[in-house]
Enzyme design. Structure first.
Site, PDB file in Angstrom:
ATOM      1  N   ASP A  94      -0.347   5.166   0.787  1.00 14.82           N
ATOM      2  CA  ASP A  94      -0.678   6.201   1.774  1.00 14.82           C
ATOM      3  C   ASP A  94      -0.739   5.622   3.183  1.00 14.82           C
ATOM      4  O   ASP A  94      -1.521   4.704   3.459  1.00 14.82           O
ATOM      5  CB  ASP A  94      -2.028   6.846   1.430  1.00 14.82           C
ATOM      6  CG  ASP A  94      -1.976   7.624   0.128  1.00 14.82           C
ATOM      7  OD1 ASP A  94      -1.335   8.681   0.095  1.00 14.82           O
ATOM      8  OD2 ASP A  94      -2.566   7.144  -0.860  1.00 14.82           O
ATOM      9  N   ASP A 141       0.859  -1.184   0.000  1.00 12.00           N
ATOM     10  CA  ASP A 141       0.000   0.000   0.000  1.00 12.00           C
ATOM     11  C   ASP A 141       0.902   1.243   0.000  1.00 12.00           C
ATOM     12  O   ASP A 141       2.098   1.154   0.313  1.00 12.00           O
ATOM     13  CB  ASP A 141      -0.882  -0.022   1.249  1.00 12.00           C
ATOM     14  CG  ASP A 141      -1.693   1.232   1.415  1.00 12.00           C
ATOM     15  OD1 ASP A 141      -2.417   1.607   0.484  1.00 12.00           O
ATOM     16  OD2 ASP A 141      -1.578   1.860   2.493  1.00 12.00           O
TER      17      ASP A 141
END
Length: 252
Positions: free
Chosen positions: A39, A37
């Site tokens: 953010d 991932d």
């Protein structure tokens, strides 16, 4: 059923395993691929998103709380935009709203990637070992590119972004697309996530996950190992960590 992988759904840098010297090929002590991932996991952008959301809501005469902002962490941006329209009173079309927020977040990332502890070292360590890497983010491609500009152009083999997915996290599509594009079995990969939404996506895709809490608490679960930080976590630590799924690891 795994989602069909199309050229519009993923972008590949073409590094892959082909052409790597034998010493750089992944071995049995390493995952077949690692899916990150962005953010809150690699870069500390969640406070930037929150500030941009609050400024936009206030410009439209509304009030935006930390609790409301936290509830959006990890969501597909179209979903978050509808919440901002409904709860924050932002009178903009969904696409325009996302572009306004994305421009602010992208500008901050271009200025400073705001690496989370241990993230950059783990990325580069995996790349040096020849482990295929995918970025699996609900940010749109323009925002991902702002972070990718701080890394070698071929570091990620595959990039899956929210604007290229029909179904965003927590649906398994993003992680299934990444694994399919890499040509690997999801069960032999490791996902690294910081949100309940992202973890649900990885786990639904059958990808063992390492959960790294940031702005949202992450409970233990059978498909994940919770670690306090990526600082000090190296490539060879990933499989031992996911072997302890269902627990919280205090160290690597």
């Amino acid at each position: 059923m795994p989602a069909e992988t199309t050229p519009s759904a993923v972008a590949s840098t073409g590094r892959g395993r082909e052409g790597l010297p034998d010493a750089a090929l992944p071995d049995s002590a390493l995952p077949d691929a690692v899916l990150f991932d962005m953010d809150g996991t690699l870069v500390d952008t969640e406070p930037v998103w929150w500030a941009a959301e609050r400024a936009l809501v206030e410009a439209h005469g509304g009030v935006w709380t930390d609790a409301q902002a936290m509830a959006l962490v990890g969501n597909q941006l179209e979903v978050s935009a509808e919440v901002l329209r409904r709860e924050g009173g932002v009178d903009l079309p969904v696409r325009e709203l996302i572009e306004v927020l994305g421009a602010q977040v992208g500008a901050e990332l271009r200025r400073d990637p705001r690496w989370r502890p241990g993230a950059h070292a783990l990325l580069t360590g995996l790349a040096e070992r020849g482990v295929p890497l995918a970025l699996v983010t609900m940010s749109w491609r323009s925002m991902a590119d702002a972070m990718l500009a701080h890394l070698p152009a071929d570091l990620f083999d595959v990039v899956v972004t929210g604007d290229a997915c029909e179904h965003g996290k927590p649906h398994p599509e993003p992680y299934l697309r990444a694994a399919a594009a890499l040509g690997v079995d999801p069960a032999r990969c490791v996902a690294v996530e910081d949100s309940p939404t992202g973890l649900a996506s990885a786990e639904a895709a059958g990808v063992p996950a390492i959960a790294v809490p940031h702005v949202v608490a992450l409970p233990e679960g059978p498909g994940r190992t919770v670690v306090p930080t990526l600082a000090g976590v190296g490539p060879e630590d990933l499989l031992p960590l996911v072997a302890r799924r269902g627990s919280t690891a205090t160290g690597s």
